[in-house]
Motif scaffolding. Structure first.
Motif: not given
Length: 146
Positions: A4-8, A10-18, A32-35, A100-103
């Protein structure tokens, strides 16, 4: 939860999701992804603010927001400029964290984006509920050790 965090991300094309869990004065990431951070104090976290509402909490440019402009997460690694988080309800119906997503770049977040984040958040809540079935009186979300 990692799917789910990976999909989030990818959908928003943000470097960080969690998927963040907020407990007491601490926030930690269940997934978390990228954090580059594992956890932080609630006071320092964006998610600590998002968990207090019922809708998406969005900061389009943290450097311009007086609540976050001097925050170490903005001034130092990971240099957060954009944040969007949707409160995640646990099986008991109370907010336990956020999706959440962050950029590190500021950006706009449209109504369609808010709706998509909410839809993804509903999947996180379903996952938490399904994980809690069959677990008697155990915490659904267990924090990693300090």
């Amino acid at each position: 939860m990692d799917k789910l965090s990976r999909m989030t991300q990818l959908v928003f094309e943000d470097p960080f999701a969690g998927i963040a869990i907020v407990e007491g004065d601490r926030q930690w990431f269940k997934s978390k992804q990228g954090l580059p951070i594992e956890d932080t104090t609630r006071e320092r976290s964006f998610c600590g603010h998002a968990i207090n509402g019922e809708e998406a909490f969005v900061i389009e440019d943290a450097a311009l927001d007086p609540r976050f402009a001097q925050n170490a997460l903005v001034l130092e690694d990971p240099h957060v400029r954009f944040y969007a988080g949707y409160p995640v309800k646990g099986p008991g119906g109370h907010n336990v964290g956020t999706l959440c997503i962050m950029d590190n770049l500021p950006r706009e977040f449209t109504e369609d984006d808010r709706e998509t984040l909410r839809d993804l958040d509903e999947n996180v809540e379903k996952e938490l509920k399904s994980n809690s079935k069959g677990k008697s009186k155990k915490k659904v979300v267990e924090a990693p050790p300090d």
